[in-house]
Design a protein around this motif. Sequence first.
Motif, PDB file in Angstrom:
ATOM      1  N   UNK A 183      45.165  73.104  34.755  1.00 38.83           N
ATOM      2  CA  UNK A 183      45.609  72.705  33.164  1.00 38.83           C
ATOM      3  C   UNK A 183      44.934  73.796  31.549  1.00 38.83           C
ATOM      4  N   UNK A 184      44.589  74.414  32.990  1.00 36.82           N
ATOM      5  CA  UNK A 184      44.098  76.190  31.973  1.00 36.82           C
ATOM      6  C   UNK A 184      45.822  76.719  31.879  1.00 36.82           C
ATOM      7  N   UNK A 185      46.376  76.794  32.567  1.00 35.73           N
ATOM      8  CA  UNK A 185      47.900  77.544  32.636  1.00 35.73           C
ATOM      9  C   UNK A 185      49.116  76.443  32.387  1.00 35.73           C
ATOM     10  N   UNK A 186      48.267  75.192  32.385  1.00 32.93           N
ATOM     11  CA  UNK A 186      49.770  74.656  32.060  1.00 32.93           C
ATOM     12  C   UNK A 186      49.737  73.827  33.135  1.00 32.93           C
ATOM     13  N   UNK A 187      51.084  72.709  33.819  1.00 33.95           N
ATOM     14  CA  UNK A 187      50.879  71.942  34.691  1.00 33.95           C
ATOM     15  C   UNK A 187      52.613  71.908  34.896  1.00 33.95           C
ATOM     16  N   UNK A 188      53.663  73.254  34.726  1.00 28.87           N
ATOM     17  CA  UNK A 188      55.294  73.536  35.188  1.00 28.87           C
ATOM     18  C   UNK A 188      54.503  74.388  35.635  1.00 28.87           C
ATOM     19  N   UNK A 189      55.582  74.887  37.153  1.00 29.80           N
ATOM     20  CA  UNK A 189      55.461  76.686  37.724  1.00 29.80           C
ATOM     21  C   UNK A 189      56.432  77.611  37.342  1.00 29.80           C
ATOM     22  N   UNK A 190      55.875  78.102  36.909  1.00 26.59           N
ATOM     23  CA  UNK A 190      56.310  79.450  36.748  1.00 26.59           C
ATOM     24  C   UNK A 190      55.755  80.918  37.515  1.00 26.59           C
ATOM     25  N   UNK A 191      56.794  80.538  38.387  1.00 27.17           N
ATOM     26  CA  UNK A 191      56.458  81.706  39.381  1.00 27.17           C
ATOM     27  C   UNK A 191      57.180  82.595  39.195  1.00 27.17           C
ATOM     28  N   UNK A 192      58.019  82.789  38.625  1.00 32.53           N
ATOM     29  CA  UNK A 192      58.531  84.316  37.869  1.00 32.53           C
ATOM     30  C   UNK A 192      57.554  85.231  37.002  1.00 32.53           C
TER      31      UNK A 192
END
Length: 333
Positions: A183-192
Motif C-alpha cells: 500500500x505504500x506505493x499503491x496497489x497497481x503494478x507499474x513495472x516500467x
Amino acid sequence: MRGHLKKSFLKRCRPMLEFADPRAFFLLPLPVLSYFLLPRQMSAGTALVVPEGVGRHIMAGAATGARGLAGVRLLAPFAVWVLLVTALAGPRALAPQQALPMSGRDLMIALDLSGSMVRDDFTLDGAKATRLDAVKHVGAAFARARAGDRVGLVVFGSEAYVAAAPTFDTDAIARTITELVIGISGRATNISDGLGLSLKRLESSDADTKVVILLSDGANNAGAATPRDVAALAGKMGVRVHTIALGPIALAEAPDQRGVVDVDTLRAMSDLSGGQMFRVRTTDDLRGVAQALDALEPTARAGLSAQTYREYWIWPALLAGALSLWFGLWIRR
C-alpha cells in the motif's frame, strides 16, 4: 631461510607505538629556554622585624625544608610539561583491520508491492504465507549476503519509490526489506517505473558492473512507458536486468484471471538487457533463485587491508592533569 625468519621476528617485535606529530617534542626545551632567556622579575615585599635568635631559628628551618621542596618544585612542573607535550605529539598504535570487500558492482533490487502480493499461496516453515512474506524472508537474506556490493532498493506499485539509496550497508537494506508493507506505493503494478527509477539511480554510477534484480508477481498495468522499452534502454546503458516471475500461474496460461504473472514480458526484459529470467512458483524456487543469482553475480571474497590507529593521547593528558592537581594542593599546604 634463517634470514627470512630473522626478518619475520624483527617485524613482529617492532614496536607499534608511534606519534602522529613528533615535531611537538621540539617544544620540550621551551621552559628551560624561558628560564634562562627571559628577564627575571623581582617582587617587592614587606620586611618582618624579629629578634636575632628567632630569625636564626627560622632561617635554619627554612633551609632544611627548602632542600626537600626545591626538587619537587622543579621536577613536578617539568613532568607535567613533558606529559602535555607527549599528549600533543599524539601517541598512537597501528591497528590493522580487514576492510569491506569491494566487488565494483552496483546492484538495485526492485520489488513489486502491488495488491496481489498479499495472496497467501506460498509457505514458510510449513505454514501458509503471503507472497510478500516469502519475498521478505528470502530477499533479506540475499541482500545481507551481498558483502562488497553497493545495494539499493526500489519498490513499485502504482508508483515507484526509492526505499533505500545505494549503500555498502547491506544489513540496512535487509532491514528495510523486512519492514516493507503493501500500500505504500499503491496497489497497481507499474513495472516500467520500477525499472526506470532503478536505472536513474545507476545512471551516474561509476561502478564496473551495474545490475538490476526486478521481482514482480503481476502484469504491467500502470505507467506511460512499456517494460520492454525500459529494458531496451537498460541494455544500451550496460545494465543487466535479471527478472523474477513470482506466482504459480502465468498470464499466458490464464489470460482472464487476476493476480497472474506476465512471464513473457519479464523474460523479454531480461533478454533485452543481457540478464536472465527466473520462474518462481514456491518458496523453495525463490531460495534457488537467490543461490543462482549469487553464482551469476558473485560477491568479492577478499577485502583490502585498512590501516586504522588506536589513539593514546588521552592517557598522558589525564596524567598531566592529575599531577597538576596534586602539585597545586601540595604547594598550598
